[in-house]
Write a protein that holds these residues in place. Structure first.
Motif, PDB file in Angstrom:
ATOM      1  N   LEU A 115      -1.762  -6.055  -3.587  1.00 40.94           N
ATOM      2  CA  LEU A 115      -1.829  -5.172  -4.762  1.00 40.94           C
ATOM      3  C   LEU A 115      -1.238  -5.830  -6.011  1.00 40.94           C
ATOM      4  CD1 LEU A 115      -1.069  -1.569  -3.505  1.00 40.94           C
ATOM      5  CD2 LEU A 115      -3.045  -2.289  -4.824  1.00 40.94           C
ATOM      6  N   HIS A 116      -0.367  -6.808  -5.791  1.00 40.90           N
ATOM      7  CA  HIS A 116       0.219  -7.522  -6.924  1.00 40.90           C
ATOM      8  C   HIS A 116      -0.368  -8.920  -7.062  1.00 40.90           C
ATOM      9  CE1 HIS A 116       3.262  -4.437  -5.836  1.00 40.90           C
ATOM     10  NE2 HIS A 116       3.165  -4.225  -7.136  1.00 40.90           N
ATOM     11  N   THR A 147       7.442  -3.435   6.624  1.00 36.47           N
ATOM     12  CA  THR A 147       6.473  -2.722   5.784  1.00 36.47           C
ATOM     13  C   THR A 147       5.100  -3.342   6.031  1.00 36.47           C
ATOM     14  OG1 THR A 147       6.834  -4.319   4.024  1.00 36.47           O
ATOM     15  CG2 THR A 147       8.195  -2.337   3.973  1.00 36.47           C
ATOM     16  N   VAL A 148       4.062  -2.750   5.434  1.00 28.94           N
ATOM     17  CA  VAL A 148       2.717  -3.315   5.598  1.00 28.94           C
ATOM     18  C   VAL A 148       2.717  -4.766   5.120  1.00 28.94           C
ATOM     19  CG1 VAL A 148       0.331  -3.168   4.795  1.00 28.94           C
ATOM     20  CG2 VAL A 148       1.540  -1.088   5.429  1.00 28.94           C
TER      21      VAL A 148
ATOM     22  N   ARG B  12       0.419   3.962  -4.090  1.00 28.76           N
ATOM     23  CA  ARG B  12       1.309   2.881  -4.515  1.00 28.76           C
ATOM     24  C   ARG B  12       2.716   3.425  -4.644  1.00 28.76           C
ATOM     25  NH1 ARG B  12      -1.361  -1.255  -8.638  1.00 28.76           N
ATOM     26  NH2 ARG B  12      -3.539  -0.769  -8.339  1.00 28.76           N
ATOM     27  N   TYR B  14       6.538   2.203  -6.652  1.00 25.12           N
ATOM     28  CA  TYR B  14       7.271   1.229  -7.464  1.00 25.12           C
ATOM     29  C   TYR B  14       8.746   1.628  -7.482  1.00 25.12           C
ATOM     30  CZ  TYR B  14       2.601   0.967  -9.600  1.00 25.12           C
ATOM     31  OH  TYR B  14       1.253   0.886  -9.810  1.00 25.12           O
ATOM     32  N   GLU B  52       5.034   4.201   2.557  1.00 28.29           N
ATOM     33  CA  GLU B  52       4.287   2.949   2.608  1.00 28.29           C
ATOM     34  C   GLU B  52       2.863   3.205   2.104  1.00 28.29           C
ATOM     35  OE1 GLU B  52       4.533  -0.510   3.760  1.00 28.29           O
ATOM     36  OE2 GLU B  52       6.411   0.179   2.927  1.00 28.29           O
ATOM     37  N   PRO B  53       2.309   2.311   1.285  1.00 28.23           N
ATOM     38  CA  PRO B  53       0.946   2.517   0.808  1.00 28.23           C
ATOM     39  C   PRO B  53      -0.044   2.758   1.952  1.00 28.23           C
ATOM     40  CG  PRO B  53       1.957   0.718  -0.376  1.00 28.23           C
ATOM     41  CD  PRO B  53       2.927   1.127   0.688  1.00 28.23           C
ATOM     42  N   ALA B  98      -6.478   1.184  -1.633  1.00 28.69           N
ATOM     43  CA  ALA B  98      -5.481   1.834  -2.497  1.00 28.69           C
ATOM     44  C   ALA B  98      -5.792   1.591  -3.968  1.00 28.69           C
ATOM     45  CB  ALA B  98      -4.086   1.298  -2.159  1.00 28.69           C
TER      46      ALA B  98
END
Lengths: 199, 245
Positions: A115-116, A147-148, B12, B14, B52-53, B98
């Motif tokens: 995503l980043h 985490t994922v 998402r 942040y 978590e996404p 996502a």
């Protein structure tokens, strides 16, 4: 026109660039610096300059250090053949607090984060591969976050670093010590059940 | 104010301030919402892995007067991507889902078909078999937001494309026949067009056992991404990584 004198407005603007600092906090910090003694203010400025001037990455493990190689990589009492791979230098502190790990580290400086736009090529792995190819490692512990992104990073690294004679392990996940099963979420319970061990 | 609750997909999150998380949810009842989960980074007790996404959750939240961000009270996990293996391709595919949902969905607009699509695709996105769910998701998403052109006729001359070669181009409004195709057009194969028609007729389970290598319907996915990027006027970050797999 600014509500503050130019040097104060500038200091507030600089503090606002720090993570988690908004306008109000930046003002509070700036006024704290103003009220502090000249020596304290000088020491703060010197500490910031020092961090930028004297810290760099360890050439062996990528940890942030003022001496190269870092204190972990040169410590003869640590087992240099067991390498714990972490995402960030701050993770080392958390593992060291346990006083239970006597090996050395490798810092990736991030994890795969699609995503980043962060892919595997952005991870700092070249010096880890060098250590493995030189036959200097018996075990690699993958301690990326559960985490994922951390899991994807661990699975990717596993494919990259597997070598004959090198044991690759993943840190366990599950119920935190001292907590209550009643409050654990479904995923944590599932992971704890999967990772159960015989007594 | 009373707590609201809804099924939702986490899109998402942040970090916000020292220990909070700013989370974007796609909720079934209210569409896309943003909220603050207080102390979510410091204490995992209340939220655990629920933020978590791409985790499907039941979210409990509160809207505050004159404030854009909701207060996230708690989440129950309904389905988590962490319950099965996460390899790099799956992580990229999850990020793509996502990102597309986040970019294409307007805030606070209920869209039940899209929510059901997201949940169904997430349930059929295992490691090692990502191309079918990704193609299914992209095609339905483009259709549900209303961007999908007619796949059966040339957008320039209006002639039906039955069995004929068809072409697409980033700046064109639809498929073009061989006579009207523009410079730098790419072909959309007949196989892919037939597959698209089949996808619209069948649930995702129907494709579960079909062998689906990356090459299958790659032209269709390329066209769909071009359509999405043209409408949102920016490049999709995770999608670019998906193309490089």
């Amino acid at each position: 026109m600014s509500r503050f004198a130019e040097p104060m407005a500038r200091l507030i603007e600089e503090f606002k660039k720090l993570p988690g600092i908004g306008s109000k906090s930046a003002q509070r910090l700036a006024f704290h610096v103003l009220r502090a003694s000249d020596e304290d203010a000088e020491e703060l400025a010197a500490a910031i300059r020092d961090v930028k001037a004297n810290l760099h990455l360890c050439s062996i493990c990528n940890n942030i250090t003022d001496v190269d190689p870092c204190v972990y990589c040169t410590n003869p009492t640590r087992n240099q053949r067991v390498v714990c791979v972490v995402e960030e230098p701050t993770n080392i502190g958390a593992i060291e607090k346990s006083k239970n790990f006597g090996g050395v580290y490798h810092v990736l400086h991030g994890s795969i984060s699609p995503l980043h736009g962060v892919g595997p090529e952005q991870l700092r792995t070249s010096n880890l591969l060098k250590r493995l190819d030189a036959g200097e490692v018996d075990e690699v512990i993958l301690a990326t976050n559960p985490t994922v992104e951390g899991e994807a990073t661990a699975v990717y690294l596993f494919g990259m670093i597997k070598r004959p004679g090198v044991r690759i392990t993943r840190i366990a996940t599950g119920i935190p010590a001292g907590s209550d099963i009643e409050y654990a979420d479904e995923v944590t319970i599932l992971k704890a059940m999967e990772g159960r061990r015989e007594l | 104010m009373a707590l609201k609750q809804s099924e939702a997909v986490v899109l998402r999150s942040y970090p916000l301030r020292e220990a909070d998380l700013l989370v974007t949810f796609f909720t079934r009842n209210e569409g896309k919402i943003r909220g603050v989960a207080k102390a979510a980074l410091k204490s995992r007790r209340r939220f655990g892995g629920a933020l978590e996404p791409l985790t499907c959750v039941r979210v409990y939240y509160e809207d505050r007067e004159k404030q854009e961000l909701s207060r996230i009270d708690s989440c129950d996990v309904l389905q988590s991507p962490l319950t099965s293996a996460v390899d790099y391709p799956r992580a990229v595919a999850l990020a793509h889902v996502a990102e597309v949902l986040d970019e294409l969905m307007p805030d606070r607009e209920v869209n039940d078909p899209m929510f059901r699509l997201a949940v169904a695709v997430l349930a059929h996105l295992p490691a090692g078999a990502i191309w079918m769910p990704v193609t299914y998701f992209d095609l339905w998403m483009v259709r549900l937001v209303g961007y999908l052109p007619d796949l059966g006729a040339c957008v320039i001359c209006g002639e039906p494309l039955d069995g004929e070669r068809a072409f697409f181009q980033a700046m064109a409004d639809g498929l073009m026949c061989a006579r009207d195709k523009r410079l730098a057009s790419s072909e959309l194969s007949l196989d892919s067009r037939q597959l698209a028609a089949e996808i619209f007729r069948s649930p995702i389970d129907a494709f579960e056992k079909c062998p689906w290598p990356k090459e299958r319907a790659a032209d269709l996915r390329k066209m769909l991404v071009q359509i999405m990027e043209r409408h949102i006027e920016k490049k999709l970050v995770a999608t670019a990584m998906l193309a490089k797999l």
